[in-house]
Scaffold this motif. Structure first.
Motif, PDB file in Angstrom:
ATOM      1  N   VAL A  13       0.886  -1.173   0.000  1.00 44.29           N
ATOM      2  CA  VAL A  13       0.000   0.000   0.000  1.00 44.29           C
ATOM      3  C   VAL A  13       0.918   1.215   0.000  1.00 44.29           C
TER       4      VAL A  13
ATOM      5  N   THR B  35       0.303   4.856   6.061  1.00 48.32           N
ATOM      6  CA  THR B  35      -0.555   3.684   6.266  1.00 48.32           C
ATOM      7  C   THR B  35       0.241   2.574   6.943  1.00 48.32           C
TER       8      THR B  35
ATOM      9  N   ARG C 278      -1.422  -4.933   2.001  1.00 48.43           N
ATOM     10  CA  ARG C 278      -2.810  -5.371   2.107  1.00 48.43           C
ATOM     11  C   ARG C 278      -2.844  -6.849   1.738  1.00 48.43           C
TER      12      ARG C 278
END
Ligand SMILES: [Zn+2]
Length: 547
Positions: free
Chosen positions: A373, A378, A383
């Motif tokens: 990602v 993040t 993911r």
């Protein structure tokens, strides 16, 4: 959703659930695997087991900080009259502990199911060979904080779980060495010292990497424990349990670990919690066999509970079939520990720094591909996809000494501190004092630096110390405390007393006020001295502070 939740509350405070055949049900089972039991349900369930069988007795491990009992189920056929009976008749004692982290609840449900099923079997073969000690709810205060807002990354139960810490906000799985909680003090006193179980399994839930297997587990790893026991577990016991769990009970499983890098799983599967503050490692320092069970956080709750149940069965099967081998091995290791302490060689050492290397063989993990990602900030930076992929990778779990100091004949303690004496005695370590003033060749640790951590950890600014050992002839006054290493718990004693140990008295601030003079610079001597070579010591036994 709301109606289900209300129904659970009502039955949990008022009754015990049974199915149409009158079989006692856990909350996990009766709720269709949407809930976990509260304190009252656990206590009522245990009460029902007691009514239904003469092969169970309930002892008390501790009273929690908030005043709840922490029960220990003793199950045997015959029920042992006292802790020495199983050793006398050749049975092996196994201790199953659950809910130390009260958000990680499947061990609580699974151990109650196991106790029920064991007691309802007509003539269970297991009970001919094994005495089971079961603590389903070590952290009852944490358990009573059941909420849907705890462990929200966990795949159920949807009606919530308790919190990690106990009533003192302590993580009980960091408390084995300093023993500040009543729950852990109770386990050490009323389970480990009293019953001396051969095998201990601590049940948890993972937080980490993605994989298919609902159950993971591994062995104790600290290299200051007896390495023959670690090798026995890594090369025989745990592989056989893993195979039983898969082939006999149809539960996919792998050894516990995490990918250091989910984006590059080929770099390896890692286990990084080597310290004895973790209870399974701590148990290894006591010359016994410790297992860490971590059920997979993203597996559904029912699979985790049933998987944990069958892991307990796999352990019971293994211990029952190999009890003579295990009991002889543990007795031999105790003898070996004592004879080392009577005359330590130059090769006998205590590791103050470790390295970690992979096992000779690789392990296969059924993982999932992940995708990076790329949005800044993040976490994690990847993911999970649904593309399942098996990887066969090195397993980094073989911890080895990187820097060591001499293992002594005895430790001498110049400061007579109540908390230190209480802790050593609580841990089961044999303590003596010099009956008369004695002039002895000793190693004194000269401190060059004491450094506290910058961040609080379990209420402590933990210490690390630098310095060197110097050989001197020192006059020790009568009353100086003596810990001989010719005792079964010598590895535990060394871990607590060595100044550079990463989990000892120095780490946890027991010595803080004795290290730094009020004025000027420099340090006082570290209060624990080492006698390296065997010497005649005129001593008196110490059974309490003040003696
Ligand atoms: Zn845990």
């Amino acid at each position: 959703m709301k109606r289900v939740f209300i129904a659970v509350i009502i039955f949990s405070v008022s009754c015990i659930c049974m199915n149409s055949q009158g079989k006692l049900l856990t909350v996990a089972e009766s709720s269709g695997f949407s809930s976990t039991s509260d304190y009252n349900y656990v206590m009522n369930f245990i009460g029902q087991l007691q009514k239904s069988s003469k092969y169970i007795r309930v002892e008390n491990i501790a009273k929690s900080v908030e005043g709840r009992d922490v029960p220990l189920l003793v199950i045997g056929k015959p029920l042992p009259k006292n802790p020495s009976q199983p050793a006398g008749d050749g049975r092996i004692v196994i201790y199953i502990q659950a809910n130390i982290h009260a958000g990680e609840v499947e061990g609580k449900e699974a151990s109650l199911m196991f106790a029920r099923d064991l007691l309802s079997e007509k003539d269970p073969e297991l009970l001919k060979h094994v005495v089971f000690l079961i603590c389903p709810n070590l952290n009852p205060d944490g358990n009573e904080r059941i909420s849907r807002s705890n462990r929200t990354n966990q795949n159920g139960p949807v009606n919530g779980v308790g919190v990690r810490h106990n009533g003192q906000f302590l993580d009980l799985n960091r408390d084995a060495m300093k023993a500040e909680s009543p729950e852990v003090r109770g386990v050490i006193t009323n389970v480990f010292n009293k019953w001396d179980p051969a095998v201990f399994m601590d049940c948890h839930t993972t937080n980490g990497s993605y994989h298919v297997e609902p159950v993971t587990f591994t062995w104790m790893v600290n290299p200051n424990g007896d390495n023959s026991l670690i090798r026995y577990m890594s090369s025989k016991m745990i592989p056989q349990m893993s195979s039983t769990l898969l082939n006999k009970y149809n539960v996919e499983n792998c050894y516990y670990g995490e990918f250091k890098n989910m984006l590059k799983p080929e770099e390896g599967w890692f286990y990084d919690a080597s310290g004895p503050r973790y209870m399974s490692n701590y148990f290894g320092l006591r010359n016994r066999l410790g297992i860490l069970n971590e059920n997979y956080v993203h597996a559904d709750y029912e699979s985790r509970v049933r998987g944990c149940y069958f892991l307990i069965r796999s352990l019971a099967d293994y211990a029952s079939e190999n009890k003579d081998e295990i009991l002889k091995m543990l007795s031999d290791v105790d003898d070996k520990t004592i004879s080392r302490g009577l005359d330590p060689s130059i090769a006998d050492s205590f590791a103050i720094e470790y390295g970690v290397r992979p096992l000779p063989g690789k392990v296969t993990i059924k993982t999932y591909e992940v995708e990076p990602v790329n949005t800044p900030g993040t976490w994690p930076p990847f993911r999970k996809t649904d593309r399942q992929k098996d990887v066969t990778v090195p397993y980094y779990i073989d911890f080895f000494p990187a820097k060591s100091v001499r293992f002594p004949f005895a430790y001498l303690i110049r400061i007579n501190d109540r908390d230190v004496v209480d802790l050593l005695l609580l841990q089961g370590i044999r303590l003596e004092k010099l009956a008369s003033e004695s002039s002895l060749e000793a190693e004194r640790f000269e401190i060059s630096r004491v450094e506290g951590s910058s961040r609080l950890n379990q209420g402590h600014y933990t210490n690390r110390i630098s310095g060197k050992y110097l050989n001197e002839t020192i006059v020790f006054p009568a009353g100086t405390l003596v810990v001989r290493t010719a005792q079964p718990l010598a590895n535990l004693a060394a871990y607590l007393l060595e100044p550079q140990s990463d989990d000892g008295l120095l780490t946890w601030n027991f010595w803080d006020r004795y290290l730094v003079p009020q004025w000027g610079t420099g340090y006082y001597p570290y209060p624990v001295y080492k006698i390296i070579d065997p010497v005649e010591l005129n001593t008196i036994s110490v059974n309490s502070y003040g003696y």
